[in-house]
Design a protein around this motif. Structure first.
Motif, PDB file in Angstrom:
ATOM      1  N   SER A 197       2.160  28.508  66.809  1.00  0.00           N
ATOM      2  CA  SER A 197       2.690  30.043  66.544  1.00  0.00           C
ATOM      3  C   SER A 197       2.457  30.788  67.904  1.00  0.00           C
ATOM      4  O   SER A 197       1.760  30.171  68.876  1.00  0.00           O
ATOM      5  CB  SER A 197       2.218  30.783  65.260  1.00  0.00           C
ATOM      6  OG  SER A 197       0.443  30.529  65.517  1.00  0.00           O
ATOM      7  N   ASP A 206      11.255  21.054  63.819  1.00  0.00           N
ATOM      8  CA  ASP A 206      10.495  22.120  62.956  1.00  0.00           C
ATOM      9  C   ASP A 206       9.159  22.388  63.343  1.00  0.00           C
ATOM     10  O   ASP A 206       8.833  23.696  62.897  1.00  0.00           O
ATOM     11  CB  ASP A 206      10.404  21.124  61.602  1.00  0.00           C
ATOM     12  CG  ASP A 206       9.694  21.978  60.615  1.00  0.00           C
ATOM     13  OD1 ASP A 206      10.315  22.665  59.960  1.00  0.00           O
ATOM     14  OD2 ASP A 206       8.325  21.750  60.157  1.00  0.00           O
ATOM     15  N   LYS A 215       9.409  26.207  64.637  1.00  0.00           N
ATOM     16  CA  LYS A 215       9.827  27.235  63.787  1.00  0.00           C
ATOM     17  C   LYS A 215       9.188  28.365  63.596  1.00  0.00           C
ATOM     18  O   LYS A 215       9.540  29.673  63.464  1.00  0.00           O
ATOM     19  CB  LYS A 215      10.185  26.650  62.272  1.00  0.00           C
ATOM     20  CG  LYS A 215       8.793  26.663  61.752  1.00  0.00           C
ATOM     21  CD  LYS A 215       9.054  25.810  60.106  1.00  0.00           C
ATOM     22  CE  LYS A 215       7.846  25.502  59.536  1.00  0.00           C
ATOM     23  NZ  LYS A 215       8.150  24.823  58.176  1.00  0.00           N
ATOM     24  N   LYS A 216       7.637  28.307  63.683  1.00  0.00           N
ATOM     25  CA  LYS A 216       6.942  29.348  63.718  1.00  0.00           C
ATOM     26  C   LYS A 216       6.801  30.349  64.861  1.00  0.00           C
ATOM     27  O   LYS A 216       6.260  31.409  64.937  1.00  0.00           O
ATOM     28  CB  LYS A 216       5.481  28.895  63.383  1.00  0.00           C
ATOM     29  CG  LYS A 216       5.131  28.552  62.051  1.00  0.00           C
ATOM     30  CD  LYS A 216       3.733  28.279  61.688  1.00  0.00           C
ATOM     31  CE  LYS A 216       3.473  27.499  60.344  1.00  0.00           C
ATOM     32  NZ  LYS A 216       2.060  26.972  60.155  1.00  0.00           N
ATOM     33  N   TRP A 270       9.124  32.016  65.965  1.00  0.00           N
ATOM     34  CA  TRP A 270      10.075  33.405  65.826  1.00  0.00           C
ATOM     35  C   TRP A 270      11.040  33.466  66.930  1.00  0.00           C
ATOM     36  O   TRP A 270      11.083  34.442  67.559  1.00  0.00           O
ATOM     37  CB  TRP A 270       9.049  34.295  65.777  1.00  0.00           C
ATOM     38  CG  TRP A 270       9.839  35.520  64.657  1.00  0.00           C
ATOM     39  CD1 TRP A 270      10.533  36.554  65.128  1.00  0.00           C
ATOM     40  CD2 TRP A 270       9.605  35.545  63.341  1.00  0.00           C
ATOM     41  NE1 TRP A 270      11.039  37.338  63.915  1.00  0.00           N
ATOM     42  CE2 TRP A 270      10.463  36.692  62.915  1.00  0.00           C
ATOM     43  CE3 TRP A 270       9.074  34.795  62.369  1.00  0.00           C
ATOM     44  CZ2 TRP A 270      10.817  37.068  61.525  1.00  0.00           C
ATOM     45  CZ3 TRP A 270       9.393  35.294  61.102  1.00  0.00           C
ATOM     46  CH2 TRP A 270       9.991  36.200  60.494  1.00  0.00           C
ATOM     47  N   LEU A 271      11.916  32.514  67.222  1.00  0.00           N
ATOM     48  CA  LEU A 271      12.796  32.428  68.285  1.00  0.00           C
ATOM     49  C   LEU A 271      14.047  33.098  68.188  1.00  0.00           C
ATOM     50  O   LEU A 271      14.702  33.057  67.027  1.00  0.00           O
ATOM     51  CB  LEU A 271      13.056  30.841  68.752  1.00  0.00           C
ATOM     52  CG  LEU A 271      11.875  30.054  69.110  1.00  0.00           C
ATOM     53  CD1 LEU A 271      12.346  28.519  69.138  1.00  0.00           C
ATOM     54  CD2 LEU A 271      11.285  30.368  70.469  1.00  0.00           C
ATOM     55  N   VAL A 298      16.373  29.989  71.350  1.00  0.00           N
ATOM     56  CA  VAL A 298      16.871  28.714  70.455  1.00  0.00           C
ATOM     57  C   VAL A 298      17.618  27.880  71.543  1.00  0.00           C
ATOM     58  O   VAL A 298      17.343  26.685  71.886  1.00  0.00           O
ATOM     59  CB  VAL A 298      17.632  28.713  69.518  1.00  0.00           C
ATOM     60  CG1 VAL A 298      18.102  27.506  68.953  1.00  0.00           C
ATOM     61  CG2 VAL A 298      16.491  29.313  68.326  1.00  0.00           C
ATOM     62  N   LEU A 326      17.405  22.909  65.631  1.00  0.00           N
ATOM     63  CA  LEU A 326      16.199  23.956  65.705  1.00  0.00           C
ATOM     64  C   LEU A 326      16.811  25.498  65.149  1.00  0.00           C
ATOM     65  O   LEU A 326      15.909  26.222  64.600  1.00  0.00           O
ATOM     66  CB  LEU A 326      15.968  24.085  67.183  1.00  0.00           C
ATOM     67  CG  LEU A 326      14.998  25.292  67.853  1.00  0.00           C
ATOM     68  CD1 LEU A 326      13.635  25.189  67.130  1.00  0.00           C
ATOM     69  CD2 LEU A 326      14.890  25.169  69.283  1.00  0.00           C
ATOM     70  N   LYS A 333      16.148  25.410  61.636  1.00  0.00           N
ATOM     71  CA  LYS A 333      14.637  25.490  61.059  1.00  0.00           C
ATOM     72  C   LYS A 333      14.060  26.901  61.200  1.00  0.00           C
ATOM     73  O   LYS A 333      13.506  27.335  60.418  1.00  0.00           O
ATOM     74  CB  LYS A 333      13.883  24.744  61.818  1.00  0.00           C
ATOM     75  CG  LYS A 333      14.093  22.957  61.923  1.00  0.00           C
ATOM     76  CD  LYS A 333      13.720  22.721  60.304  1.00  0.00           C
ATOM     77  CE  LYS A 333      13.956  21.044  60.308  1.00  0.00           C
ATOM     78  NZ  LYS A 333      13.560  20.507  58.829  1.00  0.00           N
ATOM     79  N   THR A 334      14.536  27.475  62.428  1.00  0.00           N
ATOM     80  CA  THR A 334      14.121  28.902  62.594  1.00  0.00           C
ATOM     81  C   THR A 334      14.741  29.885  61.883  1.00  0.00           C
ATOM     82  O   THR A 334      13.897  30.856  61.378  1.00  0.00           O
ATOM     83  CB  THR A 334      14.486  29.239  64.167  1.00  0.00           C
ATOM     84  OG1 THR A 334      14.019  28.430  65.012  1.00  0.00           O
ATOM     85  CG2 THR A 334      14.103  30.714  64.577  1.00  0.00           C
ATOM     86  N   THR A 335      15.875  29.847  61.343  1.00  0.00           N
ATOM     87  CA  THR A 335      16.691  30.701  60.425  1.00  0.00           C
ATOM     88  C   THR A 335      15.964  30.628  59.022  1.00  0.00           C
ATOM     89  O   THR A 335      15.519  31.514  58.506  1.00  0.00           O
ATOM     90  CB  THR A 335      18.139  30.421  60.350  1.00  0.00           C
ATOM     91  OG1 THR A 335      18.342  30.764  61.794  1.00  0.00           O
ATOM     92  CG2 THR A 335      18.630  31.419  59.440  1.00  0.00           C
ATOM     93  N   LYS A 338      12.339  32.306  59.082  1.00  0.00           N
ATOM     94  CA  LYS A 338      12.541  33.818  59.220  1.00  0.00           C
ATOM     95  C   LYS A 338      12.944  34.214  57.997  1.00  0.00           C
ATOM     96  O   LYS A 338      12.454  35.316  57.139  1.00  0.00           O
ATOM     97  CB  LYS A 338      13.455  34.259  60.345  1.00  0.00           C
ATOM     98  CG  LYS A 338      13.104  33.986  61.755  1.00  0.00           C
ATOM     99  CD  LYS A 338      14.131  34.498  62.609  1.00  0.00           C
ATOM    100  CE  LYS A 338      13.784  34.444  64.145  1.00  0.00           C
ATOM    101  NZ  LYS A 338      14.711  34.641  64.959  1.00  0.00           N
TER     102      LYS A 338
END
Length: 252
Positions: A158, A194, A197-198, A200-201, A206, A228, A231-233, A236
């Motif tokens: 993170s 994955d 993901k933490k 917060w991109l 991304v 990516l 996973k990010t979405t 969030k």
């Protein structure tokens, strides 16, 4: 008390134990959390960080005493693994465990060298105008790729857990901290994406991460970008939903 130290510090065992003895009365406070406290102090002429892990509840005390390594031991062991694989982290000095007469874990400590860093990834993430932002992101992606190639799955990957040191112009070094949650295995490309993901991109970030990682991994950029972004979405949305539910429950 049980003390395990790095061989480089075999002649400083008494001094290391002294750091723990005076932990609550000496040193500079860095972090005071609900469960952990971090302080800095001197070991000889060098500055070190001491992380204190509070006594766990009775159930976890049994788990950590007989079935699972303590957080302090894991921090030490994982730091040594990273160092052995040329992945930067504050150098591990020792860990100390205090146990009851029945062998149940009470308190534990992890001691490492202190890193004088310039910023964390968090500052970069939250500031779109951060100097050399894309360049740093590219180098961070390469650092994470190297970590993945070493079979490291850093579960707390993170923004606040990577310290950044600026070297020469356009050159940065990255140091992992808060190491006690890791596992080690060959990671699929899905698992690798994955692992970001933490962070917060943003969508822009991304793109930068996916492009750099694609070059290093020989995977299609479009494929990595899609994974990516998804996973990010998802992450969030999950966090936003949790915060929303927490607020709603708090009003009841």
């Amino acid at each position: 008390m049980k003390i395990i130290h790095h061989p480089k510090y075999k002649n400083q065992e008494n001094s290391i134990l002294q750091l723990v003895t005076v932990f609550f009365t000496d040193g500079e406070l860095i972090v005071k959390g609900a469960r952990n406290i971090i302080k800095s102090n001197f070991l000889g002429s060098g500055k070190v960080n001491i992380k204190f892990f509070q006594k766990p509840g009775w159930f976890k005390s049994i788990i950590y005493s007989f079935f699972r390594s303590t957080k302090a031991k894991r921090s030490f062991d994982y730091a040594n693994y990273l160092i052995d694989h040329a992945i930067l982290t504050p150098f591990p000095i020792a860990y100390i465990e205090s146990r009851s007469g029945l062998g149940l874990l009470k308190d534990s400590y992890y001691i490492c060298q202190q890193i004088d860093y310039d910023f964390t990834i968090r500052e970069l993430i939250h500031d779109p105008l951060f100097p050399e932002r894309n360049m740093i992101l590219e180098q961070f992606a390469a650092f994470t790729f190297k970590m993945h190639e070493a079979k490291v799955n850093f579960l707390d990957h993170s923004p606040g857990n990577t310290l950044v040191v600026k070297k020469d112009t356009g050159k940065y070094e990255f140091y992992l901290i808060d190491l006690n949650r890791m596992n080690f295995k060959n990671l699929s490309i899905e698992e690798r994406m994955d692992n970001f993901k933490k962070m917060w991109l943003s969508k822009t970030m991304v793109k930068v991460i996916a492009k750099t990682y694609a070059k290093l991994s020989n995977e299609p950029e479009e494929k990595l970008h899609a994974i990516l972004l998804e996973k990010t979405t998802q992450f969030k949305r999950k966090i936003t939903r949790k915060k929303y539910l927490k607020r709603k429950i708090g009003k009841i």
